[in-house]
Motif scaffolding. Structure first.
Motif, PDB file in Angstrom:
ATOM      1  N   TRP A 122       0.827  -1.208   0.000  1.00 39.61           N
ATOM      2  CA  TRP A 122       0.000   0.000   0.000  1.00 39.61           C
ATOM      3  C   TRP A 122       0.861   1.257   0.000  1.00 39.61           C
ATOM      4  CZ3 TRP A 122      -3.802  -1.659   4.456  1.00 39.61           C
ATOM      5  CH2 TRP A 122      -4.712  -2.585   3.946  1.00 39.61           C
ATOM      6  N   ALA A 123       1.913   1.253   0.812  1.00 39.46           N
ATOM      7  CA  ALA A 123       2.780   2.430   0.883  1.00 39.46           C
ATOM      8  C   ALA A 123       3.464   2.682  -0.455  1.00 39.46           C
ATOM      9  CB  ALA A 123       3.815   2.251   1.993  1.00 39.46           C
ATOM     10  N   GLU A 124       3.795   1.603  -1.142  1.00 41.42           N
ATOM     11  CA  GLU A 124       4.452   1.746  -2.450  1.00 41.42           C
ATOM     12  C   GLU A 124       3.501   2.330  -3.478  1.00 41.42           C
ATOM     13  OE1 GLU A 124       6.717  -1.038  -5.777  1.00 41.42           O
ATOM     14  OE2 GLU A 124       6.508  -1.759  -3.701  1.00 41.42           O
ATOM     15  N   ARG A 125       2.248   1.894  -3.455  1.00 42.13           N
ATOM     16  CA  ARG A 125       1.311   2.429  -4.449  1.00 42.13           C
ATOM     17  C   ARG A 125       0.535   3.643  -3.961  1.00 42.13           C
ATOM     18  NH1 ARG A 125      -4.163  -0.500  -4.257  1.00 42.13           N
ATOM     19  NH2 ARG A 125      -3.989  -2.187  -2.744  1.00 42.13           N
ATOM     20  N   GLY A 126       0.716   4.018  -2.679  1.00 41.33           N
ATOM     21  CA  GLY A 126       0.119   5.238  -2.154  1.00 41.33           C
ATOM     22  C   GLY A 126      -1.345   5.146  -1.827  1.00 41.33           C
ATOM     23  N   ALA A 127      -1.851   3.937  -1.555  1.00 43.76           N
ATOM     24  CA  ALA A 127      -3.273   3.801  -1.228  1.00 43.76           C
ATOM     25  C   ALA A 127      -3.519   2.474  -0.528  1.00 43.76           C
ATOM     26  CB  ALA A 127      -4.129   3.888  -2.485  1.00 43.76           C
ATOM     27  N   GLY A 128      -4.345   2.505   0.491  1.00 48.00           N
ATOM     28  CA  GLY A 128      -4.734   1.303   1.214  1.00 48.00           C
ATOM     29  C   GLY A 128      -5.393   1.708   2.522  1.00 48.00           C
ATOM     30  N   ARG A 129      -6.243   0.826   3.038  1.00 49.69           N
ATOM     31  CA  ARG A 129      -6.974   1.154   4.265  1.00 49.69           C
ATOM     32  C   ARG A 129      -6.991  -0.055   5.187  1.00 49.69           C
ATOM     33  NH1 ARG A 129     -11.151   5.229   5.225  1.00 49.69           N
ATOM     34  NH2 ARG A 129     -10.685   5.812   3.079  1.00 49.69           N
ATOM     35  N   PHE A 130      -6.606   0.172   6.450  1.00 52.37           N
ATOM     36  CA  PHE A 130      -6.523  -0.868   7.469  1.00 52.37           C
ATOM     37  C   PHE A 130      -7.455  -0.472   8.604  1.00 52.37           C
ATOM     38  CE2 PHE A 130      -4.644  -3.414  10.830  1.00 52.37           C
ATOM     39  CZ  PHE A 130      -4.148  -4.531  10.181  1.00 52.37           C
ATOM     40  N   VAL A 131      -8.526  -1.251   8.791  1.00 57.47           N
ATOM     41  CA  VAL A 131      -9.548  -0.912   9.788  1.00 57.47           C
ATOM     42  C   VAL A 131      -9.568  -1.992  10.862  1.00 57.47           C
ATOM     43  CG1 VAL A 131     -11.956  -0.289  10.180  1.00 57.47           C
ATOM     44  CG2 VAL A 131     -10.902   0.165   7.944  1.00 57.47           C
ATOM     45  N   HIS A 168       1.250   9.515   5.685  1.00 54.79           N
ATOM     46  CA  HIS A 168       1.769  10.393   4.624  1.00 54.79           C
ATOM     47  C   HIS A 168       2.077   9.613   3.353  1.00 54.79           C
ATOM     48  CE1 HIS A 168       5.407   8.665   6.297  1.00 54.79           C
ATOM     49  NE2 HIS A 168       6.123   9.131   5.282  1.00 54.79           N
ATOM     50  N   ARG A 169       1.998   8.280   3.428  1.00 59.78           N
ATOM     51  CA  ARG A 169       2.241   7.455   2.251  1.00 59.78           C
ATOM     52  C   ARG A 169       0.954   6.843   1.706  1.00 59.78           C
ATOM     53  NH1 ARG A 169       7.573   3.872   3.217  1.00 59.78           N
ATOM     54  NH2 ARG A 169       7.259   3.619   0.956  1.00 59.78           N
ATOM     55  N   GLY A 170      -0.172   7.416   2.104  1.00 58.02           N
ATOM     56  CA  GLY A 170      -1.452   7.023   1.529  1.00 58.02           C
ATOM     57  C   GLY A 170      -2.168   5.906   2.254  1.00 58.02           C
ATOM     58  N   VAL A 171      -1.649   5.460   3.402  1.00 58.14           N
ATOM     59  CA  VAL A 171      -2.279   4.369   4.146  1.00 58.14           C
ATOM     60  C   VAL A 171      -3.195   4.973   5.209  1.00 58.14           C
ATOM     61  CG1 VAL A 171      -1.913   2.353   5.606  1.00 58.14           C
ATOM     62  CG2 VAL A 171      -0.303   2.868   3.746  1.00 58.14           C
ATOM     63  N   VAL A 172      -4.478   4.698   5.094  1.00 59.64           N
ATOM     64  CA  VAL A 172      -5.467   5.172   6.058  1.00 59.64           C
ATOM     65  C   VAL A 172      -5.692   4.081   7.093  1.00 59.64           C
ATOM     66  CG1 VAL A 172      -7.843   5.947   6.392  1.00 59.64           C
ATOM     67  CG2 VAL A 172      -6.592   6.611   4.327  1.00 59.64           C
ATOM     68  N   VAL A 173      -5.620   4.446   8.359  1.00 63.93           N
ATOM     69  CA  VAL A 173      -5.838   3.492   9.449  1.00 63.93           C
ATOM     70  C   VAL A 173      -6.973   4.008  10.317  1.00 63.93           C
ATOM     71  CG1 VAL A 173      -4.795   2.244  11.377  1.00 63.93           C
ATOM     72  CG2 VAL A 173      -3.375   2.937   9.423  1.00 63.93           C
TER      73      VAL A 173
END
Length: 259
Positions: A122-131, A168-173
């Motif tokens: 996710w950090a490499e592609r700049g998007a992902g969400r961990f809930v 800052h790398r697009g990972v939403v937690v």
């Protein structure tokens, strides 16, 4: 966040909050992998929402790796991970080490092991969400069960660390922290049901709806019971007063147990 066509995994999705999350995400257009130890329940939910069943362990290193591999085979990319599986095992100071180990493994290490496999991509592609499905117990405390209270605090702490490190790398937690929810865990809570139902007891569907709404805005804490925000603030600003209040509740429970 538009989930249309996105790949979503929900652990512990055969029952309760997990099942409601899987249903709500599918209704919002996501392609959902349904995980649960209860294979029959996982299959039933997956069939209902036209998703993908991936029954099995979502806590051990081997189990998490197998689930991620199966989910990627079904979805391609995993865009959102709902780490929902959790257990409440072990009460009081005499809770055995086995219960502590199980609680920490499922309620904390499952998130760590999943993040290790998901977050770098996710950090490499700049998007992902961990809930993370934590609990109000992870912000406050859970009387009766030190294993649940400590492990849910750990779940929130790990989620905070992930957010601080990777946002800052697009990972939403995000961390979902409800109080009383009408699940099997609530029904088995005994005298603590009175405490858990102090404000209200929500349905799993109401929790899932709160999680869905929180996808828009990316706020870290998802609080289906809004009162928890005030309790959390009170705990932080006057800890001794907070602990005194919790101890009075414990005394009340003790008296009920003696009567």
């Amino acid at each position: 966040m538009d989930l249309t066509g996105k790949g979503v995994v929900v652990t512990g999705a055969g029952h309760g909050i997990g099942r409601a999350l899987a249903r709500r995400m599918a209704a919002g257009g996501a392609r959902v992998v349904v995980n649960d130890l209860d294979a029959e329940a996982a299959e039933a939910v997956a069939t209902e929402i036209q998703g993908y069943a991936a029954p099995g362990d979502a806590a051990s290193a081997v189990g998490v790796a197998a689930l991620v591999e199966r989910a990627r085979a079904a979805l391609g990319d995993i865009d959102v991970w709902f780490g929902n599986a959790g257990i409440d095992r072990g009460n009081g100071l005499d809770a055995p080490d086995e219960d502590w180990s199980a609680a920490l493994d499922v309620n904390v290490m499952a998130h760590v092991r999943a993040a290790r496999l998901l977050v770098p991509d996710w950090a490499e592609r700049g998007a992902g969400r961990f809930v993370v499905t934590a609990s109000a117990a992870g912000l406050l405390t859970m009387l009766g069960s030190p294993t649940y209270s400590v492990s849910k605090h750990g779940a929130v702490a790990f989620a905070e660390w992930l957010s601080a490190t990777y946002r800052h790398r697009g990972v939403v937690v995000q961390a979902i922290c409800p109080q009383g929810v009408r699940t099997r865990m609530y029904e088995d809570a005994g005298a603590l049901k009175e405490v858990l139902s102090h404000d209200s007891v929500l349905t799993p569907e109401e929790v899932a709806e709160a999680a869905w709404a929180a996808l828009d805005g990316d706020r870290f804490l998802v609080l289906p019971h809004p009162q928890v925000q005030d309790y959390y603030a009170a705990r932080a600003t006057d800890t001794d007063r907070w602990l005194g209040g919790m101890n009075r509740v414990q005394q009340h429970l003790d008296q009920k147990g003696d009567s």
